[in-house]
Design an enzyme around this catalytic site. Structure first.
Site, PDB file in Angstrom:
ATOM      1  N   LYS A 258       0.843  -1.192   0.000  1.00  0.00           N
ATOM      2  CA  LYS A 258       0.000   0.000   0.000  1.00  0.00           C
ATOM      3  C   LYS A 258       0.881   1.246   0.000  1.00  0.00           C
ATOM      4  CE  LYS A 258      -3.899  -2.312   0.405  1.00  0.00           C
ATOM      5  NZ  LYS A 258      -3.361  -3.588  -0.101  1.00  0.00           N
ATOM      6  N   ASP A 259       0.311   2.358  -0.446  1.00  0.00           N
ATOM      7  CA  ASP A 259       1.044   3.615  -0.504  1.00  0.00           C
ATOM      8  C   ASP A 259       1.577   4.010   0.875  1.00  0.00           C
ATOM      9  OD1 ASP A 259      -0.980   3.654  -2.787  1.00  0.00           O
ATOM     10  OD2 ASP A 259       0.238   5.394  -3.287  1.00  0.00           O
ATOM     11  N   ARG A 260       2.749   4.612   0.895  1.00  0.00           N
ATOM     12  CA  ARG A 260       3.287   5.150   2.143  1.00  0.00           C
ATOM     13  C   ARG A 260       2.582   6.447   2.510  1.00  0.00           C
ATOM     14  NH1 ARG A 260       6.246   9.143   3.668  1.00  0.00           N
ATOM     15  NH2 ARG A 260       6.759   9.763   1.530  1.00  0.00           N
TER      16      ARG A 260
END
Length: 352
Positions: free
Chosen positions: A80-82
């Protein structure tokens, strides 16, 4: 490399204005959708975790340290995106062990929301979808035009490009992949190897999709295509009858493009000619992917946007909510609506 070089042309026309995404983590929220009933018993402890401005791999390392197990004992379905507020599942392999105290892993950037035992570990790619809540701030666009465009996307979907996140800053992962391919070698580090193979493969897919967006065939089945349902990895060839299948019109069935690997594409007619032409522009990269053991797979060209709704909490804020199949990128939906600019810099594009 620019966004246009890494992705390709938009299908819906020019962007309708500008906006900022990810000014704060809460502006980009992701909830993993996992359709697996958990048994409540077994040697695997499943964790429902909320992360803020923290990538998946670092969260896994922190959870493993707190549990006193090697990082190889922890699994997750996807990255998942940071720069986001995300909620996703992890699983810890704890044979014969009690539930550990995970409080040492928790702080403002990580919270364990739920713990459930299960008989099996969480497999990569096991999630069926991701739910997104996006807040576009500093919005400079006409609301009526936005409403019309969003209704269009709801009906037609968008090109299923891999987002710029896949390619690293300025396309650095693609540059590195091309260099390794030219040397006919692979990085020794497993995570680096995986990242570069994925970037090279995704870049080739985007090149093919860009060509079909340019000629208008990305959302239309043609004889020789290989068709697939939204949530299926299997595909079948399109003849005249298949091209008239009513499930194409309701965004259940889609033409696909190649995820390059070992073996020839089973596509035919004009589709095969185009795929061969795209591959011929990067022969070293195609050979590198095949020699690395990647199998030839297919990915749908058209991305249906599930449950798309929107509203304007303030005149300069657009909030979007929708669901996308696993492995698809929310930012490719947004780019069909507005140009994204970085917070505090309204004249330069933001790279995510």
């Amino acid at each position: 490399m620019t966004e246009l070089e890494l992705l390709g042309p938009r299908a819906s026309g020019e962007p309708l204005g500008t906006a900022v995404l990810k000014a704060v983590a809460e502006d980009f929220q992701v909830d993993e959708v996992l359709d697996i009933p958990l048994s409540g018993q077994g040697e695997h402890l499943w964790l429902w975790v909320e992360k803020r401005d923290l990538n998946t791999e670092e969260a896994a390392r922190r959870l493993a340290r707190a549990a006193g197990v090697p990082v190889r004992s922890i699994s997750y379905a996807g990255l998942k995106d940071r720069q986001a507020l995300t909620r996703q599942w992890f699983s810890l392999h704890l044979p014969g062990k009690a539930d550990p105290d995970l409080s040492r892993a928790e702080d403002a950037s990580l919270r364990v929301l739920k713990q459930v035992r299960h008989l099996r570990k969480l497999q990569r790619g096991a999630h069926s979808a991701n739910g997104f809540t996006l807040r576009l701030t500093a919005l400079a666009a006409d609301h009526q035009a936005l409403d019309t465009r969003l209704e269009q996307l709801k009906q037609n979907g968008v090109p299923n490009y891999f987002g710029t996140q896949r390619f690293g800053h300025g396309g650095g992962n693609v540059h590195d992949a091309l260099e390794w391919a030219a040397r006919k070698a692979l990085p020794e580090q497993r995570n680096v190897r995986s990242r570069l193979l994925s970037a090279g493969r995704s870049f080739l897919f985007n090149q093919l999709l860009a060509a079909r967006v340019a000629d208008g065939s990305w959302a239309r089945a043609q004889v020789g295509d290989l068709l697939a349902f939204t949530d299926s990895r299997s595909f079948f060839p399109a003849g005249e009858a298949e091209c008239a299948d009513p499930r194409l019109a309701i965004l259940d069935l889609h033409p696909t493009g190649p995820m390059w690997g070992e073996g020839a594409s089973p596509a035919g007619a004009a589709t095969a000619q185009l795929e061969n032409a795209v591959g011929a522009r990067q022969p070293a990269l195609c050979q590198w992917l095949a020699q690395a053991g990647m199998d030839h797979e297919r990915r749908i060209l058209r991305l249906p946007i599930g449950g798309l709704t929107w509203h304007y909490p303030e005149p300069d804020i657009l909030q979007l909510e929708f669901v996308l199949p696993a492995g698809c990128f929310a930012t490719v939906v947004v780019r069909e609506v507005v140009d994204l600019v970085s917070a505090g810099q309204t004249d330069s594009p933001c790279v995510f």
